[in-house]
Design a protein around this motif. Structure first.
Motif, PDB file in Angstrom:
ATOM      1  N   UNK A  46       0.650  -1.142   0.030  1.00 58.82           N
ATOM      2  CA  UNK A  46      -0.137  -0.119  -0.098  1.00 58.82           C
ATOM      3  C   UNK A  46       0.710   1.405   0.074  1.00 58.82           C
ATOM      4  N   UNK A  47       2.025   1.157   0.881  1.00 54.93           N
ATOM      5  CA  UNK A  47       2.932   2.489   0.761  1.00 54.93           C
ATOM      6  C   UNK A  47       3.443   2.614  -0.637  1.00 54.93           C
ATOM      7  N   UNK A  48       3.981   1.570  -1.116  1.00 54.70           N
ATOM      8  CA  UNK A  48       4.517   1.506  -2.368  1.00 54.70           C
ATOM      9  C   UNK A  48       3.733   1.987  -3.488  1.00 54.70           C
ATOM     10  N   UNK A  52       4.161   5.716  -5.490  1.00 57.64           N
ATOM     11  CA  UNK A  52       4.611   5.450  -6.814  1.00 57.64           C
ATOM     12  C   UNK A  52       3.640   6.710  -7.248  1.00 57.64           C
ATOM     13  N   UNK A  53       2.569   6.696  -6.856  1.00 56.72           N
ATOM     14  CA  UNK A  53       1.698   7.834  -7.371  1.00 56.72           C
ATOM     15  C   UNK A  53       2.242   9.276  -6.988  1.00 56.72           C
ATOM     16  N   UNK A  54       3.094   9.345  -6.250  1.00 56.87           N
ATOM     17  CA  UNK A  54       3.643  10.750  -6.009  1.00 56.87           C
ATOM     18  C   UNK A  54       5.103  10.896  -6.143  1.00 56.87           C
ATOM     19  N   UNK A  55       5.600   9.884  -7.124  1.00 57.06           N
ATOM     20  CA  UNK A  55       6.824   9.950  -7.544  1.00 57.06           C
ATOM     21  C   UNK A  55       7.039  11.407  -8.296  1.00 57.06           C
ATOM     22  N   UNK A  56       8.062  12.256  -8.350  1.00 52.92           N
ATOM     23  CA  UNK A  56       8.255  13.515  -9.027  1.00 52.92           C
ATOM     24  C   UNK A  56       8.405  13.286 -10.523  1.00 52.92           C
ATOM     25  N   UNK A  63       2.911  14.802  -9.379  1.00 53.95           N
ATOM     26  CA  UNK A  63       2.032  14.906 -10.400  1.00 53.95           C
ATOM     27  C   UNK A  63       0.599  14.898  -9.687  1.00 53.95           C
ATOM     28  N   UNK A  64       0.471  14.057  -8.515  1.00 57.72           N
ATOM     29  CA  UNK A  64      -0.867  13.888  -7.757  1.00 57.72           C
ATOM     30  C   UNK A  64      -1.271  14.973  -6.974  1.00 57.72           C
ATOM     31  N   UNK A  78       3.318  13.854   1.134  1.00 59.31           N
ATOM     32  CA  UNK A  78       3.011  12.042   1.228  1.00 59.31           C
ATOM     33  C   UNK A  78       4.514  11.654   1.501  1.00 59.31           C
ATOM     34  N   UNK A  79       5.248  12.098   0.562  1.00 58.71           N
ATOM     35  CA  UNK A  79       6.739  11.535   0.810  1.00 58.71           C
ATOM     36  C   UNK A  79       7.267  12.152   2.394  1.00 58.71           C
TER      37      UNK A  79
END
Length: 132
Positions: A46-48, A52-56, A63-64, A78-79
């Protein structure tokens, strides 16, 4: 209808987290090992997925969290929370209940609907006095 479904989903997640916290503090060793083996892989996945949705992106923006009008530079909140809870651990400053409650509120939501005033994890308006 979307608000009701959203509240049901949020309540289910909060209740699951409460249950896991209770197990971590109250379960016997054998039960704790069993829960850890089944739940830790799910929690890490779940964390991954969330991270991943919040990767720059190529510009260094999340992007999120970014909108058309406001770009959110990485690392986004989030990060930052992930680092605070997964890496810094006991070194991170302890949060007050008020800080934790603010994080539970939906960003941009200024009004509390009738659907959100019931249940264990209902969102409450912090400006409204609590009466018992």
């Amino acid at each position: 209808m979307d608000q009701v479904l959203g509240q049901v989903l949020r309540n289910a997640v909060w209740e699951r987290l409460d249950m896991l916290s209770d197990l971590a503090t109250r379960a016997d060793a054998q039960s704790l090992v069993s829960v850890a083996r089944s739940e830790l892989p799910r929690l890490t996945e779940g964390w991954r997925a969330m991270l991943q949705a919040h990767e720059p992106d190529e510009r260094g923006d999340c992007p999120t969290c970014s909108t058309r009008w406001h770009r959110c530079k990485a690392p986004c909140s989030v990060w930052q929370v992930a680092h605070e809870h997964l890496v810094a651990g006991g070194l991170a400053p302890q949060q007050t209940a008020a800080t934790q409650d603010r994080r539970r509120r939906v960003p941009g939501q200024s009004r509390v609907s009738a659907a959100e005033t019931t249940g264990r994890h209902a969102l409450v308006d912090p400006r409204r006095p609590i009466t018992a």
